[in-house]
Design an enzyme around this catalytic site. Sequence first.
Site, mmCIF file in Angstrom:
data_model
loop_
_atom_site.group_PDB
_atom_site.id
_atom_site.type_symbol
_atom_site.label_atom_id
_atom_site.label_comp_id
_atom_site.label_asym_id
_atom_site.label_seq_id
_atom_site.Cartn_x
_atom_site.Cartn_y
_atom_site.Cartn_z
ATOM 1 C CE LYS A 201 -3.658 2.295 2.670
ATOM 2 N NZ LYS A 201 -4.517 2.211 3.868
ATOM 3 C CD GLU A 239 6.101 -3.607 3.659
ATOM 4 O OE1 GLU A 239 5.465 -4.500 4.254
ATOM 5 O OE2 GLU A 239 6.417 -2.530 4.192
ATOM 6 C CE LYS A 254 -6.307 2.290 -0.659
ATOM 7 N NZ LYS A 254 -6.990 2.388 0.637
ATOM 8 C CB SER A 280 -11.545 7.177 -3.904
ATOM 9 O OG SER A 280 -10.377 7.717 -3.293
ATOM 10 C CE1 TYR A 319 -14.903 3.463 -3.039
ATOM 11 C CE2 TYR A 319 -12.817 3.428 -4.226
ATOM 12 C CZ TYR A 319 -13.520 3.471 -3.036
ATOM 13 O OH TYR A 319 -12.836 3.521 -1.848
#
Length: 328
Positions: A201, A239, A254, A280, A319
């Site tokens: 992320k 990670e 992300k 978003s 979304y």
Amino acid sequence: MSFTPTDRPRRLRTDGIRPLVSETSVDAQDLIAPVFVDETTDERVPISSMPGHERVPVNEAAARVEEIRETGVEAVIVFGIPETKDDVGSEAYAADGVVQRGISEITDNTDAYVIGDVCLCEYTDHGHCGVLEPHAHDDPTLTVKNDETLDLLADIAVSQAEAGADMVAPSSMTDGMVGAIREGLDEAGFEHIPIMSYAAKYESAFYGPFREAADGAPAFGDRRHYQMDPANRREAKREVALDAEEGADVLMVKPALPYLDIVRDVRENSDKPVAAYNVSGEYAMIHAAAEKGWLDLEATAYESLLSIKRAGADLILTYFAEDIAERL
């Protein structure tokens, strides 16, 4: 003298054959739709920066999910907007917290697959993803106390599992979060609950609309001390490998579109399912361009999701889930 090509790839691009040789597809079953449950309101509240999305009160969470399921999307992830916040985000792990109540409402009344977002930023009064170092309000270079945050993340995951979540998704980028959550779930008798880790992320400029939607923007400073540097690719491999070793069942990247190289790296270096979060900002910028008449909304959204699948993602949190599922 004109040149005559000996190889003609265009032969396979006509309408009859084109679908048969298509290498990548997007299906409604690949998509996860976000749901924002808000205990500060008794009616649905549109999210201005994310057209088509809204915060819903707890008692309408199941109805909202049923609207999503009608399009063919079966999986949702639940985010919460609490009425009260404090310095340790206690509403995030409260048995009667907004997400816990939202999850219960959904699982009791629908057959959706329900994922709980495991983080603290929406529930802390400072907006950071964990317990802060002393005097951090005065010195934004001080950051979240990593190890003290782990127990809270485990408590959140267990409380969501108790509420009926089918999966939990830690998103705080806390070192050791997957191991701590796995241990907490197992000790509480939830060995069957999988973990979808936000394994890579990045500290990204594409999160702005979500922070409005979830009321989770930092009150000061930023999250660069625990989210990844956008310049780093090799670090993502480390990670992701750590989360896999600690027991992550699904590995998420992300954002998605600016990090397709990372999605591909995860796909090539792991045999676990790969997820990508079409965030978003990616959603909002396509909507904004479509409103100007510069892009076709549906076609651009579909192409974006197709590129994420082509890069190697098995699942996409987006979304656009409802809109694209209806097209499919």
